[in-house]
Enzyme design. Structure first.
Site, PDB file in Angstrom:
ATOM      1  N   GLU A  34       0.879  -1.314  -0.069  1.00 22.16           N
ATOM      2  CA  GLU A  34      -0.035  -0.137  -0.067  1.00 22.16           C
ATOM      3  C   GLU A  34       0.828   1.206  -0.147  1.00 22.16           C
ATOM      4  O   GLU A  34       0.643   2.211  -0.499  1.00 22.16           O
ATOM      5  CB  GLU A  34      -0.897  -0.011   1.210  1.00 22.16           C
ATOM      6  CG  GLU A  34      -1.942  -1.108   1.160  1.00 22.16           C
ATOM      7  CD  GLU A  34      -1.422  -2.424   1.978  1.00 22.16           C
ATOM      8  OE1 GLU A  34      -0.115  -2.477   1.740  1.00 22.16           O
ATOM      9  OE2 GLU A  34      -2.471  -3.295   2.131  1.00 22.16           O
TER      10      GLU A  34
ATOM     11  N   LYS B 289       3.922   1.619  -1.473  1.00 22.20           N
ATOM     12  CA  LYS B 289       4.456   1.739  -2.765  1.00 22.20           C
ATOM     13  C   LYS B 289       3.356   2.657  -3.407  1.00 22.20           C
ATOM     14  O   LYS B 289       3.668   3.526  -4.062  1.00 22.20           O
ATOM     15  CB  LYS B 289       4.763   0.551  -3.283  1.00 22.20           C
ATOM     16  CG  LYS B 289       5.260   0.309  -4.859  1.00 22.20           C
ATOM     17  CD  LYS B 289       5.261  -1.073  -5.215  1.00 22.20           C
ATOM     18  CE  LYS B 289       5.686  -0.865  -6.618  1.00 22.20           C
ATOM     19  NZ  LYS B 289       6.981  -0.672  -6.989  1.00 22.20           N
TER      20      LYS B 289
ATOM     21  N   ILE C   6      25.870  -7.470 -22.143  1.00 23.76           N
ATOM     22  CA  ILE C   6      26.022  -8.185 -20.977  1.00 23.76           C
ATOM     23  C   ILE C   6      24.687  -9.390 -20.719  1.00 23.76           C
ATOM     24  O   ILE C   6      24.833 -10.000 -19.825  1.00 23.76           O
ATOM     25  CB  ILE C   6      25.827  -7.041 -19.794  1.00 23.76           C
ATOM     26  CG1 ILE C   6      26.990  -6.383 -19.717  1.00 23.76           C
ATOM     27  CG2 ILE C   6      25.801  -7.766 -18.284  1.00 23.76           C
ATOM     28  CD1 ILE C   6      28.402  -6.664 -19.769  1.00 23.76           C
ATOM     29  N   GLY C   7      23.925  -9.125 -21.733  1.00 19.99           N
ATOM     30  CA  GLY C   7      22.867 -10.269 -21.830  1.00 19.99           C
ATOM     31  C   GLY C   7      21.440  -9.507 -22.030  1.00 19.99           C
ATOM     32  O   GLY C   7      20.915 -10.317 -23.082  1.00 19.99           O
TER      33      GLY C   7
ATOM     34  N   GLU D  50      17.687 -12.383 -23.436  1.00 20.79           N
ATOM     35  CA  GLU D  50      16.824 -12.773 -22.555  1.00 20.79           C
ATOM     36  C   GLU D  50      15.393 -12.544 -22.298  1.00 20.79           C
ATOM     37  O   GLU D  50      14.913 -12.191 -21.135  1.00 20.79           O
ATOM     38  CB  GLU D  50      17.475 -12.228 -21.014  1.00 20.79           C
ATOM     39  CG  GLU D  50      18.998 -12.681 -21.059  1.00 20.79           C
ATOM     40  CD  GLU D  50      19.663 -12.234 -19.660  1.00 20.79           C
ATOM     41  OE1 GLU D  50      19.108 -11.631 -18.792  1.00 20.79           O
ATOM     42  OE2 GLU D  50      21.182 -12.235 -19.834  1.00 20.79           O
TER      43      GLU D  50
ATOM     44  N   TRP E 135      20.358 -13.491  -3.012  1.00 20.06           N
ATOM     45  CA  TRP E 135      19.163 -12.764  -3.355  1.00 20.06           C
ATOM     46  C   TRP E 135      17.912 -13.487  -3.094  1.00 20.06           C
ATOM     47  O   TRP E 135      16.770 -13.521  -3.510  1.00 20.06           O
ATOM     48  CB  TRP E 135      19.038 -12.393  -4.838  1.00 20.06           C
ATOM     49  CG  TRP E 135      20.016 -11.007  -5.142  1.00 20.06           C
ATOM     50  CD1 TRP E 135      20.766 -10.519  -4.325  1.00 20.06           C
ATOM     51  CD2 TRP E 135      20.350 -10.463  -6.170  1.00 20.06           C
ATOM     52  NE1 TRP E 135      21.591  -9.297  -4.523  1.00 20.06           N
ATOM     53  CE2 TRP E 135      21.394  -9.500  -6.011  1.00 20.06           C
ATOM     54  CE3 TRP E 135      20.059 -10.637  -7.612  1.00 20.06           C
ATOM     55  CZ2 TRP E 135      21.874  -8.651  -7.050  1.00 20.06           C
ATOM     56  CZ3 TRP E 135      20.609  -9.906  -8.554  1.00 20.06           C
ATOM     57  CH2 TRP E 135      21.682  -8.781  -8.391  1.00 20.06           C
TER      58      TRP E 135
ATOM     59  N   HIS F 125      29.893 -11.760 -14.779  1.00 19.35           N
ATOM     60  CA  HIS F 125      29.735 -10.223 -14.770  1.00 19.35           C
ATOM     61  C   HIS F 125      29.424  -9.692 -13.462  1.00 19.35           C
ATOM     62  O   HIS F 125      28.779 -10.432 -12.499  1.00 19.35           O
ATOM     63  CB  HIS F 125      28.403  -9.944 -15.736  1.00 19.35           C
ATOM     64  CG  HIS F 125      27.898  -8.484 -15.694  1.00 19.35           C
ATOM     65  ND1 HIS F 125      28.365  -7.360 -15.955  1.00 19.35           N
ATOM     66  CD2 HIS F 125      26.659  -8.133 -14.939  1.00 19.35           C
ATOM     67  CE1 HIS F 125      27.568  -6.301 -15.429  1.00 19.35           C
ATOM     68  NE2 HIS F 125      26.597  -6.800 -14.913  1.00 19.35           N
TER      69      HIS F 125
ATOM     70  N   CYS G 247      28.063  -6.072 -11.371  1.00 19.68           N
ATOM     71  CA  CYS G 247      27.699  -4.600 -11.732  1.00 19.68           C
ATOM     72  C   CYS G 247      28.290  -3.570 -10.832  1.00 19.68           C
ATOM     73  O   CYS G 247      27.654  -2.638 -10.380  1.00 19.68           O
ATOM     74  CB  CYS G 247      26.214  -4.628 -11.254  1.00 19.68           C
ATOM     75  SG  CYS G 247      25.215  -5.863 -11.843  1.00 19.68           S
TER      76      CYS G 247
ATOM     77  N   HIS H  31      22.340   2.647 -16.893  1.00 14.54           N
ATOM     78  CA  HIS H  31      21.673   3.041 -15.815  1.00 14.54           C
ATOM     79  C   HIS H  31      20.584   4.489 -16.434  1.00 14.54           C
ATOM     80  O   HIS H  31      20.054   4.983 -15.804  1.00 14.54           O
ATOM     81  CB  HIS H  31      21.924   3.269 -14.592  1.00 14.54           C
ATOM     82  CG  HIS H  31      22.626   2.112 -13.975  1.00 14.54           C
ATOM     83  ND1 HIS H  31      23.988   1.616 -14.144  1.00 14.54           N
ATOM     84  CD2 HIS H  31      22.148   0.779 -13.384  1.00 14.54           C
ATOM     85  CE1 HIS H  31      24.324   0.485 -13.957  1.00 14.54           C
ATOM     86  NE2 HIS H  31      23.059   0.079 -13.349  1.00 14.54           N
TER      87      HIS H  31
HETATM   88  N1  GLN Z   1      22.619 -10.889 -17.770  1.00 17.41           N
HETATM   89  C1  GLN Z   1      21.977  -9.995 -16.829  1.00 17.41           C
HETATM   90  C2  GLN Z   1      21.350  -8.927 -17.734  1.00 17.41           C
HETATM   91  O1  GLN Z   1      21.985  -8.540 -18.775  1.00 17.41           O
HETATM   92  C3  GLN Z   1      22.822  -9.453 -15.845  1.00 17.41           C
HETATM   93  C4  GLN Z   1      22.134  -8.584 -15.083  1.00 17.41           C
HETATM   94  C5  GLN Z   1      22.825  -8.046 -13.909  1.00 17.41           C
HETATM   95  O2  GLN Z   1      24.060  -7.944 -13.642  1.00 17.41           O
HETATM   96  N2  GLN Z   1      21.938  -7.564 -12.914  1.00 17.41           N
HETATM   97  O3  GLN Z   1      20.413  -8.353 -17.453  1.00 17.41           O
HETATM   98 ZN    ZN Z   2      25.181  -5.747 -14.141  1.00 13.73          ZN
END
Ligand code: GLN
Ligand code: ZN
Length: 765
Positions: free
Chosen positions: A17, A19, A436-437, A489, A566, A646, A648, A699
């Protein structure tokens, strides 16, 4: 009789709520009183819920519109100048400007920095202080919420972030000493404490979670000085709250402080009880944090009750309080909402409400109520019985783990050998380009996934849609000339959930939301049983994508440490054991991908760093098993198979040796926001393998110019060999739109080409 209390409750509401109310407010769509109404209702509801669970004393001021560290800064007027004009017009706008930035009425203010709250997945805003900073009590939130609770008939205890932890969690913008501000800060706390006492508060909870960290001499003197001053204030009695670990070498200091009570975390650190009981001066209250505030499992009466009885024998009933280990902020609210969970699973779980109910039973048992003792016996019997269930223990998984030898964590050859094998097998140019994917998750994709989940879109139609998306992504990458492609993905909602849903041993909740920051919540998966992979998880998508192109297609997996980090993890096995189980399951996927002709496989570990323990002394052990788990996942593949990972973030200085020990053939990391600052680490330590320091910040919606990307690459070339450098963005592209991704990636590939030509020219001369 021992009191039952708690340190804080989730703020977001069972159905998020808060949020909804916040986001409507930010969009300017809500009437002025909608947000205050919602928050008042949530506080009332959560206090009532505690009363229904027969909690004796409830916290107040544990609620926050956005974050409690920000609340503390604003309460004491630690407001950086840039926000003052917004505050001047409207305090709430000012508050949200500090939380989220502010772009309106000619202002363009960036938000305070956000960072992880200890080792939780909650993020707090880092107050910005400076030498000579003034503090004054300007807000009335603690008082107002105390009066609100009191008016509703609750015995309420205001919660404040303690002055030393507040300063230690802040930063100074001028590099001056934070703790030097203590003298200026304490009078503001004193005023507040007197105000609360005058309003009728008999206790106040001072959270000093930094007491479980390594603290130097300056910090220790700060605690002494602070609590000497607060003890003199004539305020309510102080319950000093530590949580998230053992007091350890801060125990002697802590027990010296002139406070009326101490809260300790006995879920994370049950072993500290006896030392705490020995150190606690006579007459002090001990708030025993026996029920885990960080996890979703029922407590084990066989462990908890004997501890409580020992404490009771030493302290008597009046000086022993029962509480969760820390604020319940880190767990979902109510298991009763999880109607779809298998009853056997539910019986072993407890969310915030159930944890409060458990505490009541313990208190009743301590008071000699036979029904309560019987209920605890029954709870333990049920947990014992569940522990033997198939799925909790999977004999095949146990046997495999038992047989796992150190060789399992090795590649077939050292990096140098693999490097040349991969060079001829993959025939990549120098400065190879990749991503990165993920590619943009369009609304169409999200809607289709939701429809498929709801049974409104048939499997075939959904598959066809995903395949079409994969083809589009592959064609685009070929067209712009990327070297190592990805499938994008499109089939994934979340990088942990997607795999968790396909693995044995995981379950998912309906309303198991936990606040990550502000209005952002996550619904962590729950690892309840031995983890195994019944069938391949990604092979069909990767092979389909590979079938469309002659270029190498990169398989894409979430690594074992991130899968662990996570999630809510079972508490009957060491975390490293659970992580090894996940590693073995993922290893099978790696081998299946390889067998299916995938020559490059990326194993993402964005959460590796955040798993670091709170105490430095515990780092090596964690890093050893975390690295080993990654290596198990990648172990045993052919030399020609190229393993990528990878991460982040860019704070590598203190873990770079461990990162190198992962022995991935290529690592991609975030660097563009810090303008390649991370490369400092690589000056000190020569990272041997391939590395792709991200050249643009995904980002931000901004399309980077080629000049910026070239500049970053040239910086990278100063500390890295051209032969090890890869060219890629900072992170996955799923949150971006195609309109930004297309020009950005085109530009990136172009930069790599230009730099290749330059490098070839210098090599010739
Ligand atoms: N392979 C994931 C992507 O590209 C990596 C995401 C991440 O590092 N949080 O979304
Ligand atoms: Zn990342």
């Amino acid at each position: 009789m021992s009191l039952v209390t708690h340190l804080g409750f989730p703020r977001i509401g069972l159905k998020r709520e808060l949020k909804r109310a916040l986001e409507a407010h930010w969009r300017g769509e809500a009437p002025a009183d909608a947000l205050p109404d919602t928050t008042r209702i949530l506080r009332e509801r959560h206090w009532q819920l505690a009363r229904d669970a027969r909690v004796d004393v409830v916290p107040c001021n544990d609620f926050s519109l956005y974050d409690h560290v920000l609340d503390t800064a604003v309460l004491f007027d630690a407001i950086p100048d840039r926000y003052r004009p917004v505050f001047g017009k409207n305090r709430l706008d000012g508050y949200f400007a500090m939380a989220r930035g502010h772009k309106r009425d000619g202002h363009d203010l960036h938000a305070l920095e956000m960072t992880k709250w200890f080792d939780t997945n909650y993020h707090y805003l880092v107050p910005e202080l400076h030498a000579g900073q003034h503090f004054t009590l300007t807000g009335d939130k603690p008082l107002a919420e105390f009066l609100e609770a009191k008016a509703l008939g609750h015995r309420a205890r205001p919660v404040l972030l303690g002055p030393v932890s507040f300063l230690l969690l802040s930063k100074t913008v001028d590099g001056s000493d934070r703790l030097a501000l203590l003298g200026a800060l304490l009078p503001a706390y004193v005023v507040l404490l007197r105000q609360l006492a005058a309003a009728g508060a008999d206790w106040v909870q001072m959270d000093e979670p930094c007491l479980v960290l390594d603290q130097d001499g300056d910090a220790r003197s700060a605690y002494r000085r602070a609590y000497a001053a607060l003890a003199e204030a004539g305020g309510p009695k102080i319950l000093l709250a530590s949580y998230f670990g053992a007091l350890g070498d801060n125990l002697a200091l802590t027990s010296e402080l002139p406070v009326a009570g101490l809260h300790v975390d006995l879920a994370r650190a049950p072993q500290q009880l006896d030392a705490v009981l020995d150190a606690l001066p006579a007459g002090r209250v001990l708030s025993a944090g026996v029920v885990d505030g960080r996890n979703v499992w029922r407590s084990r009466p066989a462990l908890v009750l004997p501890s409580l009885r020992r404490a009771q024998a030493r302290l008597g009933d009046d000086n022993l309080w029962l509480a969760p280990s820390c604020s319940l902020l880190h767990v979902p609210i109510d298991l009763a909402a999880e109607t779809a969970l298998e009853p056997a699973r539910r019986a072993t779980m407890a969310f915030a409400r159930q944890k409060l109910e458990e505490l009541r039973v313990y208190a009743d048992a301590l008071a000699g109520q036979v029904e309560a003792v019987a209920a605890l016996d029954a709870q333990q019997a049920l947990l014992d019985q569940q522990a033997r269930q198939h799925g909790v223990r999977n004999p095949a998984v146990r046997a495999r783990l038992h047989e796992l030898s150190p060789q399992g964590a090795l590649r077939r050859s050292p990096y140098a050998t693999r490097r040349s094998a991969q060079a001829s097998a993959l025939a990549l140019p120098s400065l190879p380009t990749t991503t990165i994917g993920s590619f943009p998750q369009t609304d169409d994709l999200r809607l289709a996934r939701a429809a498929h989940r709801a049974g409104k879109l048939a499997d075939d139609a959904y598959t066809a849609l995903l395949e079409a998306e994969i083809e589009r992504v592959v064609r685009f990458q070929e067209e712009i000339g990327l070297d190592v492609l990805v499938h994008g993905e499109p089939e994934r909602n979340d990088m942990v959930e997607y795999f968790g849903e396909q693995l044995d041993g995981y379950l998912f909740t309906r309303l198991g939301w936990v606040q990550s920051y502000g209005s952002r919540c996550v619904k962590p998966p729950v690892i309840w049983g031995d983890v195994a992979r019944p069938v391949p998880m990604t092979v069909r998508w990767s092979t389909y994508a590979q079938s469309l192109t002659g270029r190498p297609m990169k398989g894409m997996l979430t690594g074992p440490v991130t899968m662990l980090q996570w999630s809510f993890v079972r508490d009957d096995l060491p975390r490293e054991t659970v992580c090894r189980q996940i590693a073995l399951a993922l290893r099978d996927e790696v081998h299946d991908l390889e067998a299916a002709g995938i020559r490059v496989i990326q194993i993402d570990e964005p959460a590796l760093r955040e798993g670091l323990p709170l105490r430095r002394a515990d780092w090596p052990a964690y890093l050893a098993w975390a690295v080993e788990c990654f290596r198990i996942t990648a172990g045993g593949v052919r030399d020609t198979t190229q393993i990528h990972t990878h991460m982040c973030y860019s704070e590598f200085n203190d873990i770079i040796e461990a990162v190198a020990a992962m022995d991935a053939d290529v690592i991609s990391i975030e660097t563009s926001r810090s303008r390649m600052e991370l490369l400092d680490a690589f000056v000190r330590f020569r990272y041997p393998n391939g590395i792709g320091p991200g050249v643009y910040d995904i980002h931000s919606p901004r399309v980077p110019t080629q000049a910026e990307m070239l500049d970053l690459l040239r910086k990278a070339l100063k500390v890295l060999d051209a032969g090890q450098l890869w060219v890629n963005p900072d992170c996955g592209l799923k949150t971006r739109g195609w309109a930004e991704v297309k020009p950005a990636l085109r530009g990136m590939v172009d930069c790599a080409r230009r730099l290749r030509t330059e490098l070839a020219a210098t090599a010739d001369t």
